[in-house]
Design an enzyme around this catalytic site. Structure first.
Site, PDB file in Angstrom:
ATOM      1  N   ASN A  10      95.884  43.850  69.588  1.00  0.00           N
ATOM      2  CA  ASN A  10      95.703  42.224  69.346  1.00  0.00           C
ATOM      3  C   ASN A  10      95.873  42.724  70.666  1.00  0.00           C
ATOM      4  OD1 ASN A  10      95.542  40.355  69.602  1.00  0.00           O
ATOM      5  ND2 ASN A  10      97.334  39.906  67.648  1.00  0.00           N
ATOM      6  N   HIS A  95      96.522  34.184  62.990  1.00  0.00           N
ATOM      7  CA  HIS A  95      97.654  35.194  63.075  1.00  0.00           C
ATOM      8  C   HIS A  95      98.799  34.104  62.900  1.00  0.00           C
ATOM      9  CE1 HIS A  95     101.089  37.377  65.843  1.00  0.00           C
ATOM     10  NE2 HIS A  95     100.258  38.319  66.381  1.00  0.00           N
ATOM     11  N   GLU A 149     103.358  40.602  58.831  1.00  0.00           N
ATOM     12  CA  GLU A 149     103.828  40.674  59.969  1.00  0.00           C
ATOM     13  C   GLU A 149     104.873  39.409  59.589  1.00  0.00           C
ATOM     14  OE1 GLU A 149     100.670  41.721  62.939  1.00  0.00           O
ATOM     15  OE2 GLU A 149     100.725  39.746  63.140  1.00  0.00           O
ATOM     16  N   GLY A 155     106.456  41.041  68.599  1.00  0.00           N
ATOM     17  CA  GLY A 155     107.279  40.688  70.528  1.00  0.00           C
ATOM     18  C   GLY A 155     108.757  41.011  70.447  1.00  0.00           C
TER      19      GLY A 155
HETATM   20  P1  PGA Z   1     103.247  43.495  68.217  1.00  0.00           P
HETATM   21  O1  PGA Z   1     102.954  42.474  68.697  1.00  0.00           O
HETATM   22  O2  PGA Z   1     103.167  45.112  68.126  1.00  0.00           O
HETATM   23  O3  PGA Z   1     103.338  43.634  70.303  1.00  0.00           O
HETATM   24  O4  PGA Z   1     104.771  43.120  68.273  1.00  0.00           O
HETATM   25  C1  PGA Z   1     101.764  42.580  67.168  1.00  0.00           C
HETATM   26  C2  PGA Z   1     101.220  41.059  66.720  1.00  0.00           C
HETATM   27  O5  PGA Z   1     101.228  39.993  67.200  1.00  0.00           O
HETATM   28  O6  PGA Z   1      99.983  41.348  66.565  1.00  0.00           O
END
Ligand code: PGA
Length: 231
Positions: A10, A95, A149, A155
């Site tokens: 992503n 998402h 998630e 993040g």
């Molecule tokens: P990240 O994001 O791997 O940067 O934590 C994952 C996502 O938002 O799908």
């Protein structure tokens, strides 16, 4: 043996067209050699035609990061499933950044999944809690994968534990069916990815930041491959 792991990269709202082409040039030779992993690159809409053209005749698949809940029509600024037809094999839906920043509801997400299925585009639906899993029951036969998630893990460099992710993967499969792949996303990186893909109910991962740099993304894929060899 576990089926081919699914890795959905992503890119979020990052990369100009020029940066996209540089990423693909750097990663493509190695990506083309990988056989045991279903790799899906999800760039922003502006880069989709380029990425699709550059990966033509390779095993690498391309996905969109979202889609309109409407069909073609008077919806200024929207991208419909019909427009993605022929351009992508996959699409991320629901998402948490879209649920939060663009107030996407469960009903809208289900409408998107239905529209995508009319064009045989595979939905990878993101959820962060049990209610969001339940809301998918009426469209379960139209979903390819559900990504667990947790909000605290996105993040932040604070992933969920593999054990908890496994529990959620089991719940996803229990409520939506064994045909739905359960994957994990949230601070996945080359050092922790195998702990997730090793879990019996987890069929892949959805990295954000760890897919933005081609070297780190290739390291992540290599970590999955090495773990599969030793499993
Ligand atoms: P990240 O994001 O791997 O940067 O934590 C994952 C996502 O938002 O799908």
């Amino acid at each position: 043996m576990k089926k081919k792991p699914l890795v959905v990269a992503n890119w979020k709202a990052t990369k100009t067209i020029k940066e996209t082409i540089e990423w693909v040039k750097m990663a493509k030779p190695k990506l083309g050699e990988i056989t045991g992993i279903e790799i899906v690159i999800c760039p922003p809409f502006t880069s989709l035609p380029f990425v699709t053209a550059l990966f033509k005749d390779t095993r690498v698949k391309v996905g969109a990061q979202s889609v309109s809940r409407f069909s073609d029509g008077p919806y200024t600024g929207e991208i419909s499933s019909a427009m993605l037809d022929g351009l992508v094999d996959y699409c991320i839906v629901g998402h948490s950044e879209r649920r939060r920043n663009f107030a996407e509801t469960n009903e809208e997400i289900n409408a998107k999944i239905k529209n995508l299925s009319e064009f045989k585009i595979k939905s990878v639906v993101c959820i962060s809690n049990l209610n969001e899993i339940r809301s998918l029951e009426s469209v379960r036969d139209k979903i390819t994968a559900v990504a667990y998630e947790p909000l605290f893990a996105i993040g932040t460099d604070k992933p969920d534990t593999p054990e908890n992710a496994e529990k959620m993967a089991m719940l996803i499969k229990k409520s939506l069916g064994e045909q739905v792949k359960a994957i994990y996303g949230g601070s996945v990186d080359p050092s922790n990815v195998a702990k997730f893909t090793r879990q019996p109910s987890i069929s892949g991962v959805l990295p954000g930041r760890a897919s933005w740099n081609p070297g780190i993304f290739l390291d992540l894929l290599e970590a999955i491959r090495l773990n599969d060899q030793t499993a």
